[in-house]
Design a protein around this motif. Sequence first.
Motif, PDB file in Angstrom:
ATOM      1  N   LYS A 164       0.840  -1.189   0.000  1.00  0.00           N
ATOM      2  CA  LYS A 164       0.000   0.000   0.000  1.00  0.00           C
ATOM      3  C   LYS A 164       0.876   1.240   0.000  1.00  0.00           C
ATOM      4  O   LYS A 164       1.443   1.610   1.025  1.00  0.00           O
ATOM      5  N   GLY A 165       0.975   1.882  -1.150  1.00  0.00           N
ATOM      6  CA  GLY A 165       1.777   3.084  -1.264  1.00  0.00           C
ATOM      7  C   GLY A 165       1.001   4.310  -0.820  1.00  0.00           C
ATOM      8  O   GLY A 165      -0.129   4.214  -0.332  1.00  0.00           O
ATOM      9  N   ASP A 166       1.607   5.482  -1.014  1.00  0.00           N
ATOM     10  CA  ASP A 166       0.969   6.701  -0.534  1.00  0.00           C
ATOM     11  C   ASP A 166      -0.331   7.002  -1.259  1.00  0.00           C
ATOM     12  O   ASP A 166      -1.269   7.521  -0.669  1.00  0.00           O
ATOM     13  N   LEU A 167      -0.427   6.657  -2.556  1.00  0.00           N
ATOM     14  CA  LEU A 167      -1.670   6.907  -3.274  1.00  0.00           C
ATOM     15  C   LEU A 167      -2.796   6.084  -2.660  1.00  0.00           C
ATOM     16  O   LEU A 167      -3.893   6.589  -2.416  1.00  0.00           O
ATOM     17  N   HIS A 168      -2.534   4.813  -2.418  1.00  0.00           N
ATOM     18  CA  HIS A 168      -3.579   3.968  -1.851  1.00  0.00           C
ATOM     19  C   HIS A 168      -3.954   4.435  -0.447  1.00  0.00           C
ATOM     20  O   HIS A 168      -5.120   4.358  -0.042  1.00  0.00           O
ATOM     21  N   ARG A 169      -2.978   4.923   0.291  1.00  0.00           N
ATOM     22  CA  ARG A 169      -3.270   5.433   1.637  1.00  0.00           C
ATOM     23  C   ARG A 169      -4.285   6.556   1.582  1.00  0.00           C
ATOM     24  O   ARG A 169      -5.215   6.618   2.394  1.00  0.00           O
ATOM     25  N   HIS A 170      -4.120   7.440   0.619  1.00  0.00           N
ATOM     26  CA  HIS A 170      -5.100   8.524   0.455  1.00  0.00           C
ATOM     27  C   HIS A 170      -6.430   8.000  -0.063  1.00  0.00           C
ATOM     28  O   HIS A 170      -7.502   8.471   0.349  1.00  0.00           O
ATOM     29  N   TYR A 171      -6.372   7.043  -0.964  1.00  0.00           N
ATOM     30  CA  TYR A 171      -7.591   6.520  -1.595  1.00  0.00           C
ATOM     31  C   TYR A 171      -8.499   5.837  -0.577  1.00  0.00           C
ATOM     32  O   TYR A 171      -9.731   5.874  -0.700  1.00  0.00           O
ATOM     33  N   GLU A 172      -7.922   5.201   0.440  1.00  0.00           N
ATOM     34  CA  GLU A 172      -8.743   4.538   1.450  1.00  0.00           C
ATOM     35  C   GLU A 172      -9.042   5.450   2.639  1.00  0.00           C
ATOM     36  O   GLU A 172      -9.754   5.058   3.562  1.00  0.00           O
ATOM     37  N   ASP A 173      -8.538   6.677   2.594  1.00  0.00           N
ATOM     38  CA  ASP A 173      -8.764   7.650   3.669  1.00  0.00           C
ATOM     39  C   ASP A 173     -10.086   8.375   3.419  1.00  0.00           C
ATOM     40  O   ASP A 173     -10.177   9.217   2.517  1.00  0.00           O
ATOM     41  N   ARG A 174     -11.101   8.066   4.208  1.00  0.00           N
ATOM     42  CA  ARG A 174     -12.422   8.666   3.997  1.00  0.00           C
ATOM     43  C   ARG A 174     -12.384  10.186   4.075  1.00  0.00           C
ATOM     44  O   ARG A 174     -13.006  10.881   3.266  1.00  0.00           O
ATOM     45  N   GLY A 175     -11.644  10.732   5.011  1.00  0.00           N
ATOM     46  CA  GLY A 175     -11.586  12.184   5.140  1.00  0.00           C
ATOM     47  C   GLY A 175     -10.987  12.841   3.918  1.00  0.00           C
ATOM     48  O   GLY A 175     -11.497  13.860   3.435  1.00  0.00           O
ATOM     49  N   PHE A 176      -9.890  12.257   3.411  1.00  0.00           N
ATOM     50  CA  PHE A 176      -9.255  12.826   2.220  1.00  0.00           C
ATOM     51  C   PHE A 176     -10.181  12.732   1.018  1.00  0.00           C
ATOM     52  O   PHE A 176     -10.350  13.712   0.277  1.00  0.00           O
ATOM     53  N   MET A 177     -10.784  11.574   0.803  1.00  0.00           N
ATOM     54  CA  MET A 177     -11.645  11.399  -0.356  1.00  0.00           C
ATOM     55  C   MET A 177     -12.903  12.264  -0.263  1.00  0.00           C
ATOM     56  O   MET A 177     -13.446  12.693  -1.283  1.00  0.00           O
ATOM     57  N   ASN A 178     -13.358  12.548   0.942  1.00  0.00           N
ATOM     58  CA  ASN A 178     -14.507  13.442   1.089  1.00  0.00           C
ATOM     59  C   ASN A 178     -14.192  14.838   0.557  1.00  0.00           C
ATOM     60  O   ASN A 178     -15.089  15.555   0.085  1.00  0.00           O
ATOM     61  N   ARG A 179     -12.919  15.223   0.633  1.00  0.00           N
ATOM     62  CA  ARG A 179     -12.531  16.542   0.119  1.00  0.00           C
ATOM     63  C   ARG A 179     -12.706  16.606  -1.391  1.00  0.00           C
ATOM     64  O   ARG A 179     -12.892  17.693  -1.948  1.00  0.00           O
ATOM     65  N   LEU A 180     -12.635  15.454  -2.045  1.00  0.00           N
ATOM     66  CA  LEU A 180     -12.834  15.424  -3.495  1.00  0.00           C
ATOM     67  C   LEU A 180     -14.314  15.381  -3.866  1.00  0.00           C
ATOM     68  O   LEU A 180     -14.660  15.391  -5.049  1.00  0.00           O
ATOM     69  N   LYS A 181     -15.176  15.346  -2.878  1.00  0.00           N
ATOM     70  CA  LYS A 181     -16.621  15.398  -3.115  1.00  0.00           C
ATOM     71  C   LYS A 181     -17.164  16.804  -2.926  1.00  0.00           C
ATOM     72  O   LYS A 181     -18.281  17.111  -3.331  1.00  0.00           O
ATOM     73  N   THR A 182     -16.362  17.665  -2.307  1.00  0.00           N
ATOM     74  CA  THR A 182     -16.876  18.979  -1.905  1.00  0.00           C
ATOM     75  C   THR A 182     -15.915  20.107  -2.272  1.00  0.00           C
ATOM     76  O   THR A 182     -15.682  21.011  -1.461  1.00  0.00           O
ATOM     77  N   THR A 183     -15.350  20.053  -3.465  1.00  0.00           N
ATOM     78  CA  THR A 183     -14.417  21.111  -3.859  1.00  0.00           C
ATOM     79  C   THR A 183     -15.143  22.434  -4.053  1.00  0.00           C
ATOM     80  O   THR A 183     -16.318  22.474  -4.431  1.00  0.00           O
ATOM     81  N   GLY A 184     -14.394  23.513  -3.831  1.00  0.00           N
ATOM     82  CA  GLY A 184     -14.940  24.825  -4.126  1.00  0.00           C
ATOM     83  C   GLY A 184     -14.827  25.134  -5.608  1.00  0.00           C
ATOM     84  O   GLY A 184     -14.286  24.343  -6.381  1.00  0.00           O
ATOM     85  N   LYS A 185     -15.330  26.270  -6.014  1.00  0.00           N
ATOM     86  CA  LYS A 185     -15.243  26.691  -7.412  1.00  0.00           C
ATOM     87  C   LYS A 185     -14.045  27.618  -7.617  1.00  0.00           C
ATOM     88  O   LYS A 185     -13.736  28.448  -6.762  1.00  0.00           O
ATOM     89  N   ILE A 186     -13.397  27.471  -8.756  1.00  0.00           N
ATOM     90  CA  ILE A 186     -12.262  28.327  -9.100  1.00  0.00           C
ATOM     91  C   ILE A 186     -12.632  29.796  -8.972  1.00  0.00           C
ATOM     92  O   ILE A 186     -11.869  30.606  -8.446  1.00  0.00           O
ATOM     93  N   ALA A 187     -13.813  30.144  -9.450  1.00  0.00           N
ATOM     94  CA  ALA A 187     -14.231  31.545  -9.484  1.00  0.00           C
ATOM     95  C   ALA A 187     -14.323  32.170  -8.102  1.00  0.00           C
ATOM     96  O   ALA A 187     -14.285  33.405  -7.968  1.00  0.00           O
ATOM     97  N   ASP A 188     -14.435  31.347  -7.056  1.00  0.00           N
ATOM     98  CA  ASP A 188     -14.578  31.874  -5.698  1.00  0.00           C
ATOM     99  C   ASP A 188     -13.255  31.944  -4.940  1.00  0.00           C
ATOM    100  O   ASP A 188     -13.224  32.382  -3.788  1.00  0.00           O
ATOM    101  N   ALA A 189     -12.168  31.509  -5.565  1.00  0.00           N
ATOM    102  CA  ALA A 189     -10.873  31.462  -4.878  1.00  0.00           C
ATOM    103  C   ALA A 189     -10.303  32.870  -4.680  1.00  0.00           C
ATOM    104  O   ALA A 189     -10.424  33.728  -5.554  1.00  0.00           O
ATOM    105  N   ASP A 190      -9.681  33.076  -3.526  1.00  0.00           N
ATOM    106  CA  ASP A 190      -9.076  34.362  -3.176  1.00  0.00           C
ATOM    107  C   ASP A 190      -7.557  34.220  -3.186  1.00  0.00           C
ATOM    108  O   ASP A 190      -6.982  33.545  -2.327  1.00  0.00           O
TER     109      ASP A 190
END
Length: 241
Positions: free
Chosen positions: A74-100
């Motif tokens: 299990k390399g670092d990619l798989h560690r992130h892939y099985e990390d629920r908290g990390f993967m949740n961040r990919l479900k709730t990204t912000g929009k580019i237009a709102d970035a400061d």
Amino acid sequence: MSATQKILVVVTSINEFEDVGYRTGLWLGELTHFWDELAQAGYHLDIVSPLGGMVPIDPESLIMAEMGAAMGLKGDLHRHYEDRGFMNRLKTTGKIADADVARYDAIYLTGGHGAMFDFPESAALAELVVAFYSAGKFVTAVCHGPAGLLRVKLPDGRYLIDGRKVTGFSWREEVAIKRDNAVPFSLEDELRKRGGDYSAAVLPFVGHVVVDDHLITGQNPASARGVGVALVKRLGRRLPA
């Protein structure tokens, strides 16, 4: 020393090629390898995308992780892939237009073939990139991520990459993975057309990172970690020994 200790990461919202049936999206390792270098150095990373919300992941980017897991590696990619908290961040990204821009020290454009479709079409991304660069902050990108630099012009009307040393996924590599008939353009050619001083590794799929002032680009997935290392060094923080 860093001003904000925060990095803005941009990912694609596109999940398929336009003219063929291949699925695509973010090449996950290009996010995780960079992420680990910056997080280890004490930086916080936020993720945005053109549409916001769920980020599609290129299924081929998961093959190596799953093969490794099946063999007990299990390399670092798989560690992130099985990390629920990390993967949740990919479900709730912000929009580019709102970035400061003021909240961040650098911007990082990840790859995956999806970036070839929505990054060049995003006026909000082009505006954001030039704002980072004009503020003296770092602009970084890897693999197909440099597609997001193609429409970026400086206030004097010149392309940001005009006269700059740059790299990105090569046409030789597109041909090797049999996507030359599926991509909307040759990234290598388009970077050159805008005045970029393009270079690539002698062998395909070998890591290659190019640094030109506040612009840092990587050629392919094997370059993502190197882009992170280069950025950390230039932000004035060193990785632990």
